[in-house]
Design a protein around this motif. Structure first.
Motif, PDB file in Angstrom:
ATOM      1  N   ASP A 178       0.806  -1.218   0.000  1.00  0.00           N
ATOM      2  CA  ASP A 178       0.000   0.000   0.000  1.00  0.00           C
ATOM      3  C   ASP A 178       0.841   1.271   0.000  1.00  0.00           C
ATOM      4  OD1 ASP A 178      -2.433  -1.352   0.006  1.00  0.00           O
ATOM      5  OD2 ASP A 178      -2.361  -1.621   2.186  1.00  0.00           O
ATOM      6  N   LEU A 179       2.151   1.141   0.065  1.00  0.00           N
ATOM      7  CA  LEU A 179       3.033   2.306   0.125  1.00  0.00           C
ATOM      8  C   LEU A 179       2.930   3.165  -1.135  1.00  0.00           C
ATOM      9  CD1 LEU A 179       5.022   3.485   2.156  1.00  0.00           C
ATOM     10  CD2 LEU A 179       6.817   2.213   1.044  1.00  0.00           C
ATOM     11  N   ILE A 180       2.817   2.528  -2.285  1.00  0.00           N
ATOM     12  CA  ILE A 180       2.659   3.236  -3.557  1.00  0.00           C
ATOM     13  C   ILE A 180       1.267   2.925  -4.079  1.00  0.00           C
ATOM     14  CG2 ILE A 180       3.522   3.501  -5.918  1.00  0.00           C
ATOM     15  CD1 ILE A 180       5.552   4.404  -3.857  1.00  0.00           C
ATOM     16  N   THR A 181       0.457   3.959  -4.266  1.00  0.00           N
ATOM     17  CA  THR A 181      -0.930   3.733  -4.675  1.00  0.00           C
ATOM     18  C   THR A 181      -1.100   3.661  -6.188  1.00  0.00           C
ATOM     19  OG1 THR A 181      -1.356   6.108  -4.562  1.00  0.00           O
ATOM     20  CG2 THR A 181      -1.871   4.798  -2.593  1.00  0.00           C
ATOM     21  N   THR A 182      -0.126   4.157  -6.941  1.00  0.00           N
ATOM     22  CA  THR A 182      -0.212   4.119  -8.395  1.00  0.00           C
ATOM     23  C   THR A 182       0.033   2.699  -8.881  1.00  0.00           C
ATOM     24  OG1 THR A 182       0.733   6.341  -8.426  1.00  0.00           O
ATOM     25  CG2 THR A 182       0.621   5.191 -10.525  1.00  0.00           C
ATOM     26  N   GLN A 183      -0.933   2.125  -9.563  1.00  0.00           N
ATOM     27  CA  GLN A 183      -0.834   0.755 -10.048  1.00  0.00           C
ATOM     28  C   GLN A 183       0.208   0.638 -11.158  1.00  0.00           C
ATOM     29  OE1 GLN A 183      -2.697  -1.952  -8.863  1.00  0.00           O
ATOM     30  NE2 GLN A 183      -3.408  -0.554  -7.282  1.00  0.00           N
ATOM     31  N   GLY A 184       0.719  -0.566 -11.382  1.00  0.00           N
ATOM     32  CA  GLY A 184       1.636  -0.835 -12.482  1.00  0.00           C
ATOM     33  C   GLY A 184       3.047  -1.072 -11.994  1.00  0.00           C
ATOM     34  N   THR A 185       3.959  -1.202 -12.947  1.00  0.00           N
ATOM     35  CA  THR A 185       5.374  -1.358 -12.639  1.00  0.00           C
ATOM     36  C   THR A 185       6.158  -0.436 -13.547  1.00  0.00           C
ATOM     37  OG1 THR A 185       5.009  -3.690 -12.116  1.00  0.00           O
ATOM     38  CG2 THR A 185       7.284  -2.993 -12.407  1.00  0.00           C
ATOM     39  N   ASN A 186       6.808   0.549 -12.959  1.00  0.00           N
ATOM     40  CA  ASN A 186       7.622   1.480 -13.731  1.00  0.00           C
ATOM     41  C   ASN A 186       9.071   1.313 -13.265  1.00  0.00           C
ATOM     42  OD1 ASN A 186       8.840   3.594 -15.065  1.00  0.00           O
ATOM     43  ND2 ASN A 186       7.150   5.014 -14.713  1.00  0.00           N
ATOM     44  N   LEU A 187       9.757   0.336 -13.853  1.00  0.00           N
ATOM     45  CA  LEU A 187      11.137   0.048 -13.483  1.00  0.00           C
ATOM     46  C   LEU A 187      12.043   1.244 -13.745  1.00  0.00           C
ATOM     47  CD1 LEU A 187      11.467  -3.567 -14.944  1.00  0.00           C
ATOM     48  CD2 LEU A 187      11.142  -2.929 -12.559  1.00  0.00           C
ATOM     49  N   ALA A 188      11.835   1.919 -14.867  1.00  0.00           N
ATOM     50  CA  ALA A 188      12.684   3.052 -15.229  1.00  0.00           C
ATOM     51  C   ALA A 188      12.575   4.177 -14.197  1.00  0.00           C
ATOM     52  CB  ALA A 188      12.329   3.565 -16.625  1.00  0.00           C
ATOM     53  N   ALA A 189      11.375   4.440 -13.701  1.00  0.00           N
ATOM     54  CA  ALA A 189      11.206   5.494 -12.693  1.00  0.00           C
ATOM     55  C   ALA A 189      11.991   5.167 -11.430  1.00  0.00           C
ATOM     56  CB  ALA A 189       9.729   5.692 -12.376  1.00  0.00           C
ATOM     57  N   ALA A 190      11.988   3.900 -11.024  1.00  0.00           N
ATOM     58  CA  ALA A 190      12.736   3.492  -9.825  1.00  0.00           C
ATOM     59  C   ALA A 190      14.237   3.673 -10.043  1.00  0.00           C
ATOM     60  CB  ALA A 190      12.415   2.038  -9.480  1.00  0.00           C
ATOM     61  N   ILE A 191      14.726   3.280 -11.209  1.00  0.00           N
ATOM     62  CA  ILE A 191      16.161   3.417 -11.502  1.00  0.00           C
ATOM     63  C   ILE A 191      16.546   4.882 -11.601  1.00  0.00           C
ATOM     64  CG2 ILE A 191      17.957   2.945 -13.221  1.00  0.00           C
ATOM     65  CD1 ILE A 191      16.432   0.281 -13.797  1.00  0.00           C
ATOM     66  N   LYS A 192      15.724   5.692 -12.249  1.00  0.00           N
ATOM     67  CA  LYS A 192      16.014   7.138 -12.362  1.00  0.00           C
ATOM     68  C   LYS A 192      16.087   7.789 -10.984  1.00  0.00           C
ATOM     69  CE  LYS A 192      14.016   7.848 -16.938  1.00  0.00           C
ATOM     70  NZ  LYS A 192      12.877   8.410 -17.693  1.00  0.00           N
ATOM     71  N   GLU A 247      21.396   0.771 -20.464  1.00  0.00           N
ATOM     72  CA  GLU A 247      22.622   1.086 -21.210  1.00  0.00           C
ATOM     73  C   GLU A 247      23.246   2.384 -20.702  1.00  0.00           C
ATOM     74  OE1 GLU A 247      21.259   0.940 -25.256  1.00  0.00           O
ATOM     75  OE2 GLU A 247      21.105  -1.257 -25.232  1.00  0.00           O
ATOM     76  N   GLN A 248      22.424   3.362 -20.356  1.00  0.00           N
ATOM     77  CA  GLN A 248      22.932   4.620 -19.795  1.00  0.00           C
ATOM     78  C   GLN A 248      23.557   4.374 -18.421  1.00  0.00           C
ATOM     79  OE1 GLN A 248      19.805   7.612 -19.855  1.00  0.00           O
ATOM     80  NE2 GLN A 248      19.082   6.836 -21.828  1.00  0.00           N
ATOM     81  N   VAL A 249      22.914   3.528 -17.630  1.00  0.00           N
ATOM     82  CA  VAL A 249      23.415   3.193 -16.294  1.00  0.00           C
ATOM     83  C   VAL A 249      24.782   2.518 -16.407  1.00  0.00           C
ATOM     84  CG1 VAL A 249      23.019   1.713 -14.278  1.00  0.00           C
ATOM     85  CG2 VAL A 249      21.147   3.081 -15.206  1.00  0.00           C
ATOM     86  N   ARG A 250      24.901   1.577 -17.336  1.00  0.00           N
ATOM     87  CA  ARG A 250      26.188   0.890 -17.577  1.00  0.00           C
ATOM     88  C   ARG A 250      27.267   1.910 -17.915  1.00  0.00           C
ATOM     89  NH1 ARG A 250      25.808  -1.884 -22.825  1.00  0.00           N
ATOM     90  NH2 ARG A 250      26.027   0.276 -23.457  1.00  0.00           N
ATOM     91  N   ASP A 251      26.948   2.892 -18.773  1.00  0.00           N
ATOM     92  CA  ASP A 251      27.923   3.906 -19.172  1.00  0.00           C
ATOM     93  C   ASP A 251      28.354   4.783 -17.998  1.00  0.00           C
ATOM     94  OD1 ASP A 251      27.735   2.832 -21.712  1.00  0.00           O
ATOM     95  OD2 ASP A 251      26.418   4.413 -22.479  1.00  0.00           O
ATOM     96  N   LEU A 252      27.533   4.851 -16.950  1.00  0.00           N
ATOM     97  CA  LEU A 252      27.889   5.597 -15.737  1.00  0.00           C
ATOM     98  C   LEU A 252      28.709   4.740 -14.769  1.00  0.00           C
ATOM     99  CD1 LEU A 252      24.459   7.361 -15.048  1.00  0.00           C
ATOM    100  CD2 LEU A 252      26.579   8.450 -15.847  1.00  0.00           C
ATOM    101  N   GLY A 253      28.923   3.468 -15.127  1.00  0.00           N
ATOM    102  CA  GLY A 253      29.706   2.573 -14.273  1.00  0.00           C
ATOM    103  C   GLY A 253      28.920   1.980 -13.119  1.00  0.00           C
ATOM    104  N   ILE A 254      27.610   1.952 -13.237  1.00  0.00           N
ATOM    105  CA  ILE A 254      26.753   1.432 -12.174  1.00  0.00           C
ATOM    106  C   ILE A 254      26.268   0.040 -12.565  1.00  0.00           C
ATOM    107  CG2 ILE A 254      24.608   1.789 -10.884  1.00  0.00           C
ATOM    108  CD1 ILE A 254      25.006   4.828 -11.452  1.00  0.00           C
TER     109      ILE A 254
END
Length: 172
Positions: free
Chosen positions: A41-55, A89-96
């Motif tokens: 219940d912590l996040i009320t917006t349904q779905g899965t936004n992996l990119a938002a979590a990584i950003k 791919e952007q994350v990899r280029d940052l060395g993460i």
């Protein structure tokens, strides 16, 4: 967290949106407290936004070339927005490095809701009252890990499921 020493940890809760639940800290007791407070219940917006979590994680990682940077992504791997592979791919280029832990089954199933004592009460429902199901997308999680130099592990009810992850982190 029990096996970490001197590493900073943070927690991001996400579904259709993301929320910084615990900022980066070396205080593992505080991080554990925040972890224990997480629920569906912590996040009320349904779905899965992996990119938002990584950003969101990227916004809180310091740009220090001297230290390893790791994101551990725990998810069913469903990517409703579809931009996570390009972002990886952007994350990899940052060395993460992103290690991914897959939760669920490829066949899918309902998302249980538990009470404070750990007893299942019901299943998560969407705004129209329909039971929400989660399907494990191992391809996406494996791809994220491969692109960034991480590892993918499917997490089930086995003991020591994350031992390879702990070993990889300890070897850094």
């Amino acid at each position: 967290m029990n096996n970490l020493e001197g590493d900073r940890v943070g927690l991001i809760a996400f579904a259709g949106s993301s929320h910084l639940h615990c900022p980066l800290t070396e205080d593992y007791s505080a991080a554990r407290l925040f972890l224990n407070m997480m629920d569906t219940d912590l996040i009320t917006t349904q779905g899965t936004n992996l990119a938002a979590a990584i950003k969101l994680a990227l916004k809180h990682i310091e740009k220090d070339d001297e230290k390893y940077k790791v994101i551990v992504l725990v998810s069913d791997g469903e990517d409703h927005q579809g931009e996570v592979i390009d972002l990886s791919e952007q994350v990899r280029d940052l060395g993460i490095i992103i290690h991914t832990l897959g939760v669920g089954t490829p066949a899918g199933g309902p998302i249980p809701i538990y009470d404070a004592q750990g007893n299942r009460q019901e299943f998560k429902k969407n705004s129209s009252g329909k039971i929400v199901t989660s399907t494990l997308n191992e391809f996406t999680l494996n791809e994220i890990a491969n692109i960034t130099g991480g590892i993918y592990l499917r997490i089930e009810n086995q003991v020591n499921a994350i031992t390879p992850l702990l070993k990889a982190i300890n070897q850094m």
